[in-house]
Design an enzyme around this catalytic site. Sequence first.
Site, PDB file in Angstrom:
ATOM      1  CG  ASP A 266      -0.137  -0.096   2.538  1.00 16.34           C
ATOM      2  OD1 ASP A 266       0.830  -0.877   2.582  1.00 16.34           O
ATOM      3  OD2 ASP A 266      -0.475   0.613   3.502  1.00 16.34           O
ATOM      4  CD  GLU A 267      -1.318   4.693   2.691  1.00 17.24           C
ATOM      5  OE1 GLU A 267      -2.239   5.485   2.876  1.00 17.24           O
ATOM      6  OE2 GLU A 267      -0.637   4.216   3.617  1.00 17.24           O
TER       7      GLU A 267
HETATM    8  C1  NGO Z   1      -4.266   3.153   5.524  1.00 16.64           C
HETATM    9  C2  NGO Z   1      -2.744   3.029   5.531  1.00 16.64           C
HETATM   10  C3  NGO Z   1      -2.194   2.724   6.919  1.00 16.64           C
HETATM   11  C4  NGO Z   1      -2.817   3.628   7.972  1.00 16.64           C
HETATM   12  C5  NGO Z   1      -4.331   3.463   7.926  1.00 16.64           C
HETATM   13  C6  NGO Z   1      -5.006   4.353   8.937  1.00 16.64           C
HETATM   14  C7  NGO Z   1      -3.676   1.182   4.589  1.00 16.64           C
HETATM   15  C8  NGO Z   1      -3.830  -0.090   3.907  1.00 16.64           C
HETATM   16  N1  NGO Z   1      -2.556   1.905   4.629  1.00 16.64           N
HETATM   17  O1  NGO Z   1      -4.660   1.766   5.288  1.00 16.64           O
HETATM   18  O2  NGO Z   1      -0.790   2.882   6.906  1.00 16.64           O
HETATM   19  O3  NGO Z   1      -2.353   3.255   9.239  1.00 16.64           O
HETATM   20  O4  NGO Z   1      -4.839   3.755   6.649  1.00 16.64           O
HETATM   21  O5  NGO Z   1      -6.395   4.250   8.939  1.00 16.64           O
END
Ligand code: NGO
Length: 453
Positions: A266-267
Site C-alpha cells: 500500500d501507499e
Molecule cells: C491506511 C494506511 C495505513 C494507515 C491506515 C489508517 C492502509 C492499507 N494503509 O490503510 O498505513 O495506518 O490507513 O487508517
Amino acid sequence: MAEYLTGSLKPATGFDIEVKTTGETPGKGNIYLTLMDADTIPGDEGYVIAITKKLITLSAKNAAGLFRGIQTIRQLLPAEVAPGAEQKKILEIATGSISDYPVYGYRGAMLDVARHFFSVDDVKRVIDLIEIYKMNALHLHLSDDQGWRIEIKSWPNLALHGGNTEVGGGEGGYFTQEQYSEIVKYADARYIIIVPEIDMPGHTNAALASYAELNCSGKATELYTGTEVGFSTLCTKKEVTYKFVDDVVRELAALTTGPYIHIGGDESHVTKKEDYIPFVERVQDIVLSHNKKALGWDEISLGVLRPGTVAQFWANAENAKRAVGQGTKLLMSPASRTYIDMKYDSTTVLGLKWAGYIEVDASYNWDPATLVPGIGSGNIIGIEAPLWTETITNMEELEYMVFPRLPGLAEVGWTPSELRNWEDFKGRLGNHAKRFKAMGINYYPSKLVPWIE
Ligand code: NGO
C-alpha cells in the site's frame, strides 16, 4: 475441545466438569461432543447443536467446527458464564436445535503492532476476544515506518534497531521468534490463522534505518516516530533488496502455519510505478517459492497477480476490480465500514477520521457482495477488520475501538446478508453488555444500542 469447553465454563460456574471419552450415546446431564463425517453438517466450519432436557449434543465434521459450536454453547448460556463473572450455580439454557455455518471462509481482524507495540499477552487477549465471535484469522501488521516487530535472525538489526521506538517516541519492542511461535500456537489451538505482514516496498523506514544497503542512497535513514505515510521505499533496483525479502519471507514462512504471507504494497508513493510493478511481481514469486500464498493491499493489482494471491480491498475500487479482472480473489476491508481505527462520531477522542465516522450500525449494515459493483460473493474470500494503531497505545484504548464493532463485523462475515438486519442485531448486541463487563472489556456504549446491563 472438551477440555477447552470445561476450562472456559469453570471460572464462572465453579463446576469441575469431568471429560470422558465414550463410544456410546451418553446419558442424562452431559454435553456430548462428536465428530461425524455426515452430510447433515453444513459448510467447512459448520456444526449442529441439539439441546434436549437431558443432553446437549454438538456435532461437527472437524475440530474447527466443534470449536465454533462451542462458542455458540458459551453464548447460549447466560452472561454469568463469561470468564470473570460472579459464580452462579444454576445455568439455564433453552432447548432446541441449531444448524450453522459461515458464508465466508475468512473472517478476520488485523492488529497493527508497528505503530504502537503490543505484547504477547495483549495479542493473546485479542485472540480470546475474536474467537468468541467465531473469527478465524488474525493479521499482524509487523512492520512499518515506525517499527519492525519480528526478530529476523539473518538480519538482526531489523528488530534490534528498527524495533526500538514507536509513534510518539515510546520504547517500542519486538517479538522474538520464540514469542511469535507462542502466539501462532495459541491461535492454532483456536483454529485461528495468524497472517504475518511485512509491508513493502513503502512503509519501510524502520528497515531502511536498520540497514543502509536497502536505501538507493546507500545511507541509513533516521528512526521515525510520526504518523505520515508514503515517504519511504526499499530500493527496488538493487539485488540486495531481493536477498533481504527472500530471507525475511523464508524465516517468516517457517514460523507460519497458515497459508498466507502478507506483503503489504500500500501507499508506495515514492516508488515509481515502473519500479513498483516488477517488485510486487517478484515478491509474490518469492512467497510462492516458500510455499505460501501472497496477500497484499489492493494496490498490488497494478502488477500481474500470481495464482493464489489474494488482494485486500481497503480504499480503491478500481484496484479491486483490476484484481478481480485477473481472476484474483479479494479480502474485503473497505475502510469506511471495517476500519475500526476510525472514530465512532465527532466526539470520539481516539482514532482517525479520514474514511469517515463509523458508528456501530455503519460497520454492521453492509453487504460485502454488493458493495462494489462488479464484485460479487464468488470473488470474495471474506472480510477483515483492521485496527491501525497510530492513536491506540494500550489494551484499554484498543478494546474501546474494537468493541462493540467487532461482533457485528464478525456477523457480516458469518451470516448471509438476507438473514441480517440492524434492528434485530442491535437487540442481540445489547445483551452482550453483561458479557463485556464480566470480561473486563472497555467498550464504547453507543447510544444506538439498547444495552441491557
Ligand atoms: C491506511 C494506511 C495505513 C494507515 C491506515 C489508517 C492502509 C492499507 N494503509 O490503510 O498505513 O495506518 O490507513 O487508517
